[in-house]
Design an enzyme around this catalytic site. Structure first.
Site, PDB file in Angstrom:
ATOM      1  N   MET A 160     -11.843  -4.471   6.086  1.00 38.97           N
ATOM      2  CA  MET A 160     -11.014  -3.519   6.830  1.00 38.97           C
ATOM      3  C   MET A 160     -10.745  -4.100   8.215  1.00 38.97           C
ATOM      4  SD  MET A 160     -10.400  -1.017   4.772  1.00 38.97           S
ATOM      5  CE  MET A 160      -9.382  -0.183   5.983  1.00 38.97           C
ATOM      6  N   MET A 193     -11.863   5.526  -0.546  1.00 35.82           N
ATOM      7  CA  MET A 193     -12.452   5.896   0.748  1.00 35.82           C
ATOM      8  C   MET A 193     -13.050   7.286   0.570  1.00 35.82           C
ATOM      9  SD  MET A 193      -9.580   4.353   3.275  1.00 35.82           S
ATOM     10  CE  MET A 193      -8.428   4.154   1.924  1.00 35.82           C
ATOM     11  N   ASP A 201      -7.112  -5.518   4.845  1.00 37.46           N
ATOM     12  CA  ASP A 201      -6.508  -4.190   4.790  1.00 37.46           C
ATOM     13  C   ASP A 201      -6.397  -3.575   6.183  1.00 37.46           C
ATOM     14  OD1 ASP A 201      -5.466  -1.841   3.885  1.00 37.46           O
ATOM     15  OD2 ASP A 201      -7.287  -1.131   2.893  1.00 37.46           O
ATOM     16  N   HIS A 229      -1.613  -1.304  -4.015  1.00 36.19           N
ATOM     17  CA  HIS A 229      -2.835  -0.791  -3.385  1.00 36.19           C
ATOM     18  C   HIS A 229      -2.729   0.732  -3.243  1.00 36.19           C
ATOM     19  CE1 HIS A 229      -6.367  -1.374  -0.716  1.00 36.19           C
ATOM     20  NE2 HIS A 229      -5.833  -0.419   0.046  1.00 36.19           N
ATOM     21  N   HIS A 233      -8.475   1.834  -3.857  1.00 40.16           N
ATOM     22  CA  HIS A 233      -9.411   1.732  -2.725  1.00 40.16           C
ATOM     23  C   HIS A 233      -9.998   3.120  -2.490  1.00 40.16           C
ATOM     24  CE1 HIS A 233      -9.730   0.814   1.920  1.00 40.16           C
ATOM     25  NE2 HIS A 233     -10.903   1.052   1.366  1.00 40.16           N
ATOM     26  N   SER A 239       0.862  -1.188   0.000  1.00 40.84           N
ATOM     27  CA  SER A 239       0.000   0.000   0.000  1.00 40.84           C
ATOM     28  C   SER A 239       0.891   1.228   0.000  1.00 40.84           C
ATOM     29  CB  SER A 239      -0.877   0.015   1.253  1.00 40.84           C
ATOM     30  OG  SER A 239      -1.469   1.296   1.392  1.00 40.84           O
ATOM     31  N   ASP A 253      -4.626   4.092  -1.872  1.00 39.73           N
ATOM     32  CA  ASP A 253      -5.672   4.565  -0.965  1.00 39.73           C
ATOM     33  C   ASP A 253      -6.080   5.987  -1.308  1.00 39.73           C
ATOM     34  OD1 ASP A 253      -6.110   2.382   0.907  1.00 39.73           O
ATOM     35  OD2 ASP A 253      -4.019   2.709   1.516  1.00 39.73           O
ATOM     36  N   MET A 303      -8.444   9.035  -0.421  1.00 47.23           N
ATOM     37  CA  MET A 303      -9.258   9.544   0.693  1.00 47.23           C
ATOM     38  C   MET A 303      -9.703  10.963   0.364  1.00 47.23           C
ATOM     39  SD  MET A 303      -7.069   8.251   3.965  1.00 47.23           S
ATOM     40  CE  MET A 303      -6.198   6.664   3.946  1.00 47.23           C
TER      41      MET A 303
HETATM   42  C1  DX5 Z   1      -6.152   2.414   5.755  1.00 45.23           C
HETATM   43  C2  DX5 Z   1      -5.790   1.989   4.362  1.00 45.23           C
HETATM   44  C3  DX5 Z   1      -4.778   0.918   4.279  1.00 45.23           C
HETATM   45  C4  DX5 Z   1      -3.423   1.276   4.843  1.00 45.23           C
HETATM   46  C5  DX5 Z   1      -2.898   0.055   5.546  1.00 45.23           C
HETATM   47  O1  DX5 Z   1      -7.266   3.235   5.699  1.00 45.23           O
HETATM   48  O2  DX5 Z   1      -6.953   1.514   3.675  1.00 45.23           O
HETATM   49  O3  DX5 Z   1      -4.631   0.448   2.943  1.00 45.23           O
HETATM   50  O4  DX5 Z   1      -2.482   1.673   3.880  1.00 45.23           O
HETATM   51  O5  DX5 Z   1      -1.730   0.417   6.179  1.00 45.23           O
HETATM   52  P1  DX5 Z   1      -0.949  -0.545   7.176  1.00 45.23           P
HETATM   53  O6  DX5 Z   1      -0.573  -1.766   6.404  1.00 45.23           O
HETATM   54  O7  DX5 Z   1       0.220   0.292   7.582  1.00 45.23           O
HETATM   55  O8  DX5 Z   1      -1.890  -0.846   8.317  1.00 45.23           O
HETATM   56 ZN    ZN Z   2      -6.663   0.544   1.711  1.00 45.79          ZN
END
Ligand code: DX5
Ligand code: ZN
Length: 224
Positions: free
Chosen positions: A138, A69, A176, A34, A67, A9, A36, A38
């Site tokens: 999650m 969010m 995740d 991956h 992903h 990620s 993220d 947001m």
């Molecule tokens: C959190 C993200 C994850 C995050 C995980 O909201 O969706 O993808 O990058 O990070 P680690 O592996 O550090 O918990």
């Molecule tokens: Zn994620």
């Protein structure tokens, strides 16, 4: 069960050296990267968008696993697909009509997934499960990397794998949040097969070694 692999990620990347770090990921066995996204509304932080996805597309051939969010994913599906997303994940918690959203994702040419927050029961996904390529469970609260895995999410992974065995055997179950050398075995035993890893892959700037170590642990335990 679909094959087991570790998906870095890039939330945990050093963004001042992103290209260099993607080069390192290109040297690993990672199949998915991956990403993220947001929006500052579904979760407090704002991270990256279509521009970053198109930049990644130019420097890697790996699957770009985006992903979302975000509160309003429907309006972004086409632009992320055009930017180069291979697959798009939306959150169950923001979709009033998942059938419509999943259809939009597939029509845009992407694989489709739904993510569920730690408090959301797996059963909410049953009607849509046969249409999904993956489900993201999650295992931390969405919004930040480097958190501790919430143990109450583990039975949900097992429950989802049982449902998938009956209804959609090819379903990728993506875990995740909080995946590291200590938690990896537990989440694989519970039924996860794609393990997203941020902090544990980017730790100490040793991306290739960290990814190899997690991959080795996963493969060793599945050979037993
Ligand atoms: C959190 C993200 C994850 C995050 C995980 O909201 O969706 O993808 O990058 O990070 P680690 O592996 O550090 O918990
Ligand atoms: Zn994620």
């Amino acid at each position: 069960m679909p094959s087991i692999h570790i998906a870095p990620s890039i939330l945990a990347a050093d963004f001042s050296r992103l290209g260099e770090q993607i080069e390192q990921i290109n040297q690993t066995a990672a199949r998915w990267i991956h990403v993220d996204v947001m929006d500052g509304r579904f979760v407090p932080n704002i991270t990256m968008g279509q521009l970053v996805v198109s930049a990644l597309k130019r420097v890697t051939a790996r699957v770009l696993d985006v992903h979302l969010m975000v509160i309003e994913p429907n309006s972004m599906i086409e632009s992320f697909a055009e930017a180069g997303a291979t697959q798009l994940t939306v959150h169950y918690e923001v979709c009033a009509d998942l059938f419509r959203t999943v259809t939009l994702i597939k029509r845009a040419g992407c694989a489709a997934g739904v993510a569920i927050n730690p408090h959301t029961p797996v059963a909410m996904l049953l009607p849509i499960l046969p249409l999904l390529d993956h489900v993201v469970v999650m295992t931390v609260s969405p919004g930040a990397g480097g958190q501790k895995l919430i143990p109450q999410t583990l039975p949900k992974i097992r429950e989802l794998r049982d449902f998938a065995n009956q209804m959609q055997p090819n379903l990728n179950i993506v875990i995740d949040g909080g995946v590291n050398v200590e938690t990896l075995e537990t989440v694989i035993r519970a039924g996860g097969n794609v393990l997203v890893a941020g902090a544990s892959v980017f730790k100490d700037d040793a991306i290739v070694q960290n990814h190899a170590m997690l991959t080795q642990i996963a493969h060793q335990m599945t050979q037993i």
